[in-house]
Design an enzyme around this catalytic site. Structure first.
Site, mmCIF file in Angstrom:
data_model
loop_
_atom_site.group_PDB
_atom_site.id
_atom_site.type_symbol
_atom_site.label_atom_id
_atom_site.label_comp_id
_atom_site.label_asym_id
_atom_site.label_seq_id
_atom_site.Cartn_x
_atom_site.Cartn_y
_atom_site.Cartn_z
ATOM 1 N N ARG A 142 -3.694 -1.260 -6.478
ATOM 2 C CA ARG A 142 -2.830 -2.449 -6.432
ATOM 3 C C ARG A 142 -3.228 -3.345 -7.592
ATOM 4 N NH1 ARG A 142 -5.614 -4.728 -1.043
ATOM 5 N NH2 ARG A 142 -7.713 -4.838 -1.851
ATOM 6 N N MET B 237 -4.887 -6.021 10.163
ATOM 7 C CA MET B 237 -5.615 -5.019 10.920
ATOM 8 C C MET B 237 -6.597 -4.239 10.069
ATOM 9 S SD MET B 237 -4.298 -1.891 13.122
ATOM 10 C CE MET B 237 -4.767 -0.828 11.793
ATOM 11 N N TYR C 141 12.281 -34.384 -13.571
ATOM 12 C CA TYR C 141 10.826 -34.232 -13.614
ATOM 13 C C TYR C 141 10.244 -34.120 -12.209
ATOM 14 C CZ TYR C 141 10.464 -39.139 -12.264
ATOM 15 O OH TYR C 141 10.560 -40.318 -11.578
ATOM 16 N N GLY D 156 11.080 -39.707 -2.758
ATOM 17 C CA GLY D 156 9.787 -39.895 -2.090
ATOM 18 C C GLY D 156 9.747 -38.925 -0.924
ATOM 19 N N THR D 157 9.313 -37.719 -1.204
ATOM 20 C CA THR D 157 9.486 -36.668 -0.192
ATOM 21 C C THR D 157 8.530 -36.796 0.981
ATOM 22 O OG1 THR D 157 8.196 -35.247 -1.643
ATOM 23 C CG2 THR D 157 10.594 -34.973 -1.666
ATOM 24 N N ASN D 158 7.470 -37.593 0.849
ATOM 25 C CA ASN D 158 6.611 -37.783 2.026
ATOM 26 C C ASN D 158 7.377 -38.547 3.105
ATOM 27 O OD1 ASN D 158 4.618 -36.557 0.595
ATOM 28 N ND2 ASN D 158 3.416 -38.402 0.225
ATOM 29 N N ASP D 159 7.913 -39.707 2.709
ATOM 30 C CA ASP D 159 8.687 -40.487 3.684
ATOM 31 C C ASP D 159 9.970 -39.775 4.078
ATOM 32 O OD1 ASP D 159 7.666 -42.973 4.720
ATOM 33 O OD2 ASP D 159 7.489 -43.620 2.638
ATOM 34 N N SER E 284 13.938 -41.566 -7.590
ATOM 35 C CA SER E 284 12.728 -40.768 -7.411
ATOM 36 C C SER E 284 12.676 -40.401 -5.935
ATOM 37 C CB SER E 284 11.502 -41.580 -7.821
ATOM 38 O OG SER E 284 10.341 -40.834 -7.535
ATOM 39 N N ARG F 26 6.157 -48.625 -8.889
ATOM 40 C CA ARG F 26 6.799 -48.880 -7.603
ATOM 41 C C ARG F 26 6.308 -50.207 -7.049
ATOM 42 N NH1 ARG F 26 5.430 -45.208 -2.522
ATOM 43 N NH2 ARG F 26 3.520 -46.436 -2.649
ATOM 44 N N GLU G 281 14.179 -42.091 -0.135
ATOM 45 C CA GLU G 281 13.186 -41.630 0.833
ATOM 46 C C GLU G 281 13.598 -41.924 2.270
ATOM 47 O OE1 GLU G 281 9.473 -43.663 0.161
ATOM 48 O OE2 GLU G 281 10.481 -45.447 -0.579
ATOM 49 N N LYS H 128 0.834 -1.195 0.000
ATOM 50 C CA LYS H 128 0.000 0.000 0.000
ATOM 51 C C LYS H 128 0.872 1.251 0.000
ATOM 52 C CE LYS H 128 -3.781 -0.521 2.423
ATOM 53 N NZ LYS H 128 -4.407 -0.772 3.733
ATOM 54 N N HIS I 154 -5.219 -38.498 5.807
ATOM 55 C CA HIS I 154 -5.451 -39.488 4.752
ATOM 56 C C HIS I 154 -6.534 -38.999 3.799
ATOM 57 C CE1 HIS I 154 -7.506 -43.024 2.995
ATOM 58 N NE2 HIS I 154 -6.249 -43.438 2.823
ATOM 59 N N GLY J 105 -7.201 -10.095 6.611
ATOM 60 C CA GLY J 105 -7.117 -10.779 7.900
ATOM 61 C C GLY J 105 -6.195 -10.067 8.854
ATOM 62 N N ARG K 232 -3.319 3.014 8.503
ATOM 63 C CA ARG K 232 -3.612 1.879 7.624
ATOM 64 C C ARG K 232 -2.444 0.915 7.604
ATOM 65 N NH1 ARG K 232 -4.799 4.800 2.031
ATOM 66 N NH2 ARG K 232 -5.966 2.874 1.660
ATOM 67 N N CYS L 41 8.347 -37.540 -6.345
ATOM 68 C CA CYS L 41 6.937 -37.900 -6.292
ATOM 69 C C CYS L 41 6.486 -37.581 -4.875
ATOM 70 C CB CYS L 41 6.724 -39.364 -6.641
ATOM 71 S SG CYS L 41 7.682 -40.507 -5.639
HETATM 72 P P1 ADP Z 1 -7.806 -2.225 3.409
HETATM 73 O O1 ADP Z 1 -6.390 -2.619 3.259
HETATM 74 O O2 ADP Z 1 -8.603 -3.125 4.282
HETATM 75 O O3 ADP Z 1 -8.450 -1.922 2.090
HETATM 76 P P2 ADP Z 1 -7.422 0.586 3.741
HETATM 77 O O4 ADP Z 1 -6.271 1.053 4.510
HETATM 78 O O5 ADP Z 1 -7.328 0.647 2.278
HETATM 79 O O6 ADP Z 1 -7.803 -0.871 4.245
HETATM 80 O O7 ADP Z 1 -8.658 1.431 4.214
HETATM 81 C C1 ADP Z 1 -9.985 1.072 3.916
HETATM 82 C C2 ADP Z 1 -10.782 2.270 3.492
HETATM 83 O O8 ADP Z 1 -10.703 3.315 4.447
HETATM 84 C C3 ADP Z 1 -10.315 2.919 2.210
HETATM 85 O O9 ADP Z 1 -10.777 2.263 1.081
HETATM 86 C C4 ADP Z 1 -10.937 4.282 2.323
HETATM 87 O O10 ADP Z 1 -12.282 4.240 1.942
HETATM 88 C C5 ADP Z 1 -10.858 4.545 3.807
HETATM 89 N N1 ADP Z 1 -9.689 5.392 4.066
HETATM 90 C C6 ADP Z 1 -8.433 5.029 4.388
HETATM 91 N N2 ADP Z 1 -7.639 6.105 4.528
HETATM 92 C C7 ADP Z 1 -8.409 7.181 4.259
HETATM 93 C C8 ADP Z 1 -8.160 8.573 4.207
HETATM 94 N N3 ADP Z 1 -6.964 9.080 4.440
HETATM 95 N N4 ADP Z 1 -9.192 9.376 3.912
HETATM 96 C C9 ADP Z 1 -10.406 8.867 3.663
HETATM 97 N N5 ADP Z 1 -10.703 7.580 3.688
HETATM 98 C C10 ADP Z 1 -9.715 6.731 3.976
HETATM 99 MG MG MG Z 2 -7.858 -0.699 0.849
HETATM 100 MG MG MG Z 3 7.465 -43.974 0.649
#
Ligand code: ADP
Ligand code: MG
Ligand code: MG
Length: 875
Positions: free
Chosen positions: A336, A103, A851, A766-769, A764, A617, A745, A22, A455, A101, A92, A831
């Site tokens: 992005r 912050m 291979y 055998g990377t599991n074993d 060959s 085998r 293996e 970002k 399994h 997942g 951000r 394998c």
């Molecule tokens: P994510 O990575 O979850 O997309 P972001 O950091 O992009 O999180 O923030 C999510 C949303 O928060 C952005 O799409 C935007 O709508 C809002 N936001 C973030 N920074 C600003 C800012 N400086 N001004 C206004 N809105 C913002």
């Molecule tokens: Mg965003």
């Molecule tokens: Mg084996």
């Protein structure tokens, strides 16, 4: 002094490792002269430093943050925490690789009881000011203090109900003041302190929260699934706020330059008038399609489209953009390379080549190899899926979509499928090798126990069957044939649906669609084939799997596990008879009965291969895996062998081993019972000779001796094989060429590879074993404790899924080197599960293997990954 903080104009897109994705793109866009609110990025190195300092932000970093803040104040002509015109910022997170997942973003930071009043006066919009403050309290409490969202949502709903307001936007300034008072009260009650009023404290707390989030459980899981190293760290972006919630000439939205699910060219996105940040995705109000912006705010739309096109040109890839309009003025907040489905990835890559913007090499590098999985399995009909009722979630162990009636035993599943033509879902506590046929008959498999490499998961992936595993929420009674989940009870014949790509479990049947291989998919695969050096083989034990793999581009079989051919109901009694035989004669007679089956299987495989090579085998598993446990089976066996049930039981007990995986198995079986190897040799040789003659293929059988640890051990078995093979050749008057090789293996085999290569024409791995014996823990047991290892950061990923390149990889390198020294033209392959894992494939490329061999459904993934490995090395 080290530089820990970069203003946006000081960075660029190449500084991703330091500034995060970002931050690097905000910098790049700033330098392109696009309308980006000013701000700065605290580096990923500062995050790493925070952890090495025992979760503290050093004095030096704090000073640099405040210095950058002072510059920001200057640029905006506003002061942080000012009583009449406060500077507000967003905080951000942004790691090197985009990581959902982690912050959540905090907006409107810098407001407090005093500055909100100034903000209200300055903007002349008290409603807006109080709305911003209440949002800030809510986000800060949730994200930084980890208070439950529900406290705040509850309060907001109560006040909305009391005021008869349908939407947040219906609340007045006074209503919002009441919301704020109640928010602060609950904060004080739950946190035991007042809501922080000092904006600098707010800021440092938020920065720390971003750093902390790098290590939250969701992030750790995501990193492991996506091969992201734990020491990368995340950056923090602090950016001056712009407001999309200032009325009807303001708004916020997200858009893609091409459709992220189909790849179709053209702008695709949504926006909301008079809204901030998360409102668009939160689903509170229904957003408008982006094209509607052309009517609402035509000037903004024109400018937006212009910038979107510039960004796509600049990055030469589909962009995913976030923007905000404040009182008619457009700001970009993020861009992005957009995430996309595999189908879209292929479409976009081919279009960009056709548009002359990227080369085929780049197109091949643009597609995430793993994602091809999505194209190779049935999927749910999107409309139908929306209507489905989700009742649980577990591990997405093998992708695909499945809908059917539940059955609780492999036999019931098989019968329902074969005799009634039902679509079945096999539901088990966990699966075992005896369930193979039921698993084959099933559309999908659901297990209560077991992880991604259990399994069920491994076998299902091999077969390309959907599997959801480890659903601990299920309570099941296998004997009574009933389970309950999500408040419902399911009996045999009741309907459920499984999504093996998400792990979701649904009530009822959701319609599925067969996967199709589109023209562009083939185009990408052709390009990939032209770039790769590694050959791609498949692990297949049946003609059906073989045909499938060949269809998907396999160039041969790297591993045919002969024991799987013995599990069918008309064969298993014969192998049991062989195992329980007392005398050589008895054993030879039982083997004689098995020979025609084995031979006809090999013939069918050779036919399906149409002249492509196959590595066979020899019998590998501990024998007790075949012995009966069911009383009826025992009785039948006793009758067949002229023994009492007691005797049979006794013999089975005698086969018990303390550590079967390190017991009497692999070539040790051939050392004690050479007649097994002899029978298998006859079967392979006769099959190859016959199919060569009947079909005109020139087949060179490849015979592979498993679990060898010493040259003499291999030589012992090889002599038996050669003797029998030569006998067959003479009998058939054939001069067919055959090859004998071994699996590497056992760690000792890797270390002794130089000597072993004197006898072995090919290796060959055998990377599991090999992984199991190198680590000293088994694939089936590791699931129970590996999670603690991830948490303690001892291991970052499951070595059975992703090859341990440092440890196990070293053994492979040694063996490859030593083997080549002895026999320069030695063929080497891998394998096992790793053969289909892109990072492991790159390793195999580097180690100079010939291979990789993987499950049929992973063949296209391996083709692409092998091409990517070759192209990346060239770069
Ligand atoms: P994510 O990575 O979850 O997309 P972001 O950091 O992009 O999180 O923030 C999510 C949303 O928060 C952005 O799409 C935007 O709508 C809002 N936001 C973030 N920074 C600003 C800012 N400086 N001004 C206004 N809105 C913002
Ligand atoms: Mg965003
Ligand atoms: Mg084996």
């Amino acid at each position: 002094m080290k530089k820990w903080v970069y203003e946006f104009h000081e960075g660029n897109a190449d500084m991703r490792p330091l500034l995060g994705g970002k931050g690097a793109n905000l910098a790049e866009m700033t330098n392109l002269g696009l309308p980006i609110p000013n701000g700065f990025t605290v580096t990923t190195e500062a995050c790493t430093d925070y952890y090495t300092q025992g979760k503290q932000i050093s004095q030096e970093i704090q000073e640099q943050i405040f210095a950058a803040l002072a510059v920001l104040e200057e640029q905006r002509g506003k002061k942080f925490g000012d009583e009449s015109d406060p500077l507000l910022v967003s905080v951000r997170s942004g790691a090197r690789a985009s990581m959902p997942g982690m912050m959540d973003t905090i907006l409107n930071l810098g407001l407090n009881d005093v500055s909100v009043e100034g903000f209200a006066k300055k903007t002349g919009n008290p409603r807006f000011a109080y709305d911003s403050y209440r949002r800030f309290i809510q986000m800060f409490s949730d994200v930084v203090m980890e208070m439950s969202k529900s406290f705040f949502e509850g309060i907001l709903t109560e006040i909305k109900d009391a005021k008869g307001a349908k939407y947040d936007t219906d609340l007045t300034a006074d209503d919002l003041k009441e919301v704020i008072a109640r928010y602060k009260a609950i904060y004080a009650e739950k946190m035991g302190a007042e809501f922080p009023q000092d904006p600098k404290v707010q800021l440092m707390e938020a920065v720390k929260a971003v750093f902390r989030s790098w290590d939250n459980p969701r992030a750790i899981v995501y990193r492991r699934m996506n091969d992201i190293p734990g020491d990368w760290g995340t950056a923090v972006n602090v950016q001056s706020m712009v407001f999309g919630n200032m009325g009807n000439t303001s708004g916020t939205g997200v858009a893609f330059t091409r459709n992220p699910s189909t790849g179709e060219k053209g702008i695709f996105g949504e926006y909301l008038i008079n809204a901030q940040g998360e409102d668009v995705v939160a689903g509170i109000r229904t957003p408008q399609p982006i094209t509607k912006l052309a009517e609402d705010l035509p000037k903004c739309y024109e400018q937006f489209m212009d910038i979107a096109n510039r960004l796509e040109d600049h990055y030469r890839d589909m962009q995913d953009m976030e923007f905000t309009i404040q009182e008619g003025k457009l700001f970009f907040l993020q861009t992005r390379n957009g995430k996309r489905t595999a189908q879209a990835a292929i479409q976009i890559a081919c279009d960009l080549v056709d548009e002359g913007r990227i080369t085929p090499e780049e197109a091949v590098l643009r597609i995430e190899a793993k994602s091809l999985d999505q194209l190779l399995h049935p999927t749910f009909d999107a409309e139908q899926l929306k209507k489905g009722e989700k009742i649980g979630q577990a591990l997405p162990a093998s992708p695909g979509a499945a809908a059917g009636k539940v059955y609780f035993t492999a036999e019931d599943a098989k019968n329902a499928h074969e005799q009634e033509g039902e679509k079945v879902i096999l539901v088990r506590l966990e699966t075992s090798p005896e369930d193979i046929e039921g698993m084959h008959a099933a559309e999908g498999i659901l297990t209560v126990r077991g992880g991604m490499t259990s399994h069920a998961a491994v076998v299902a992936r091999g077969m390309g069957t959907c599997c959801v595993s480890g659903c601990g929420e299920i309570s099941i009674d296998e004997d009574a044939k009933v389970f309950s989940l999500g408040g419902y009870t399911f009996h045999e014949g009741d309907e459920i649906s499984l999504d093996g790509s998400t792990g979701f479990i649904y009530k009822g049947m959701i319609q599925t669609k067969e996967a199709t291989v589109s023209g562009n998919f083939g185009r990408i695969m052709n390009w990939a084939d032209g770039f790769r050096r590694l050959r791609i083989r498949t692990n297949a034990d049946t003609p059906a799997d073989t045909a499938n793999a060949v269809r998907l581009g396999a160039e041969g079989i790297g591993l045919c596990r002969t024991e799987h051919m013995f599990f069918e109901p008309n064969r298993i009694p014969k192998i049991r008879k062989m195992i329980l035989s007392d005398t050589l004669e008895q054993r030879e007679q039982a083997l004689q009965e098995l020979l025609p089956f084995q031979k006809s299987d090999f013939k069918a495989m050779y036919e399906a291969l149409k002249g492509r090579p196959m590595t066979v085998r020899y019998l590998d598993p501990p024998l007790h895996e075949f012995v009966p446990t069911d009383p009826a089976d025992m009785e039948a066996l006793a009758k067949d062998m002229g023994m009492t049930v007691e005797q049979v039981k006794q013999k089975c007990d005698d086969l018990h081993e303390f550590n079967p995986m390190m017991g009497h198995r692999g070539c040790r079986l051939a050392v004690t019972y050479p007649e097994i190897a002899r029978m298998q040799t006859r079967a392979v040789m006769e099959a190859a000779i016959e199919v060569s003659r009947e079909k005109g293929f020139s087949i060179e059988p490849e015979i592979m001796i498993p679990l060898v640890g010493d040259k003499k051990e291999l030589k012992f078995v090889k002599d038996i094989v050669v003797e029998e093979a030569e006998t067959v050749k003479k009998e058939r008057n054939s001069n067919i060429i055959y090859h004998i090789g071994t699996m590497i293996e056992i760690p000792r085999a890797a270390l002794m590879a130089g000597e072993i290569a004197e006898e072995a024409e090919f290796f060959s791995f055998g990377t599991n074993d090999l992984t199991q014996m190198t680590f000293g823990f088994s694939r089936d047991d590791a699931g129970k404790f590996l999670y603690s290892y991830y948490q303690a950061k001892i291991y970052e990923s499951d070595p059975f899924a992703r090859l341990d390149q440092n440890g196990v990889g070293q053994l492979i390198r040694i063996a490859a080197e030593q083997g080549k020294k002895t026999r320069p033209n030695i063929k080497m392959g891998i394998c096992g599960e790793h053969g289909g894992d892109p990072s492991s494939i790159a390793f195999c490329h580097d180690a100079g293997l010939t291979y990789v061999s993987c499950s049929p459904f992973r063949v296209p993934i391996a083709r692409l990954a092998a091409a990517q490995a070759a192209l990346n090395r060239k770069k």
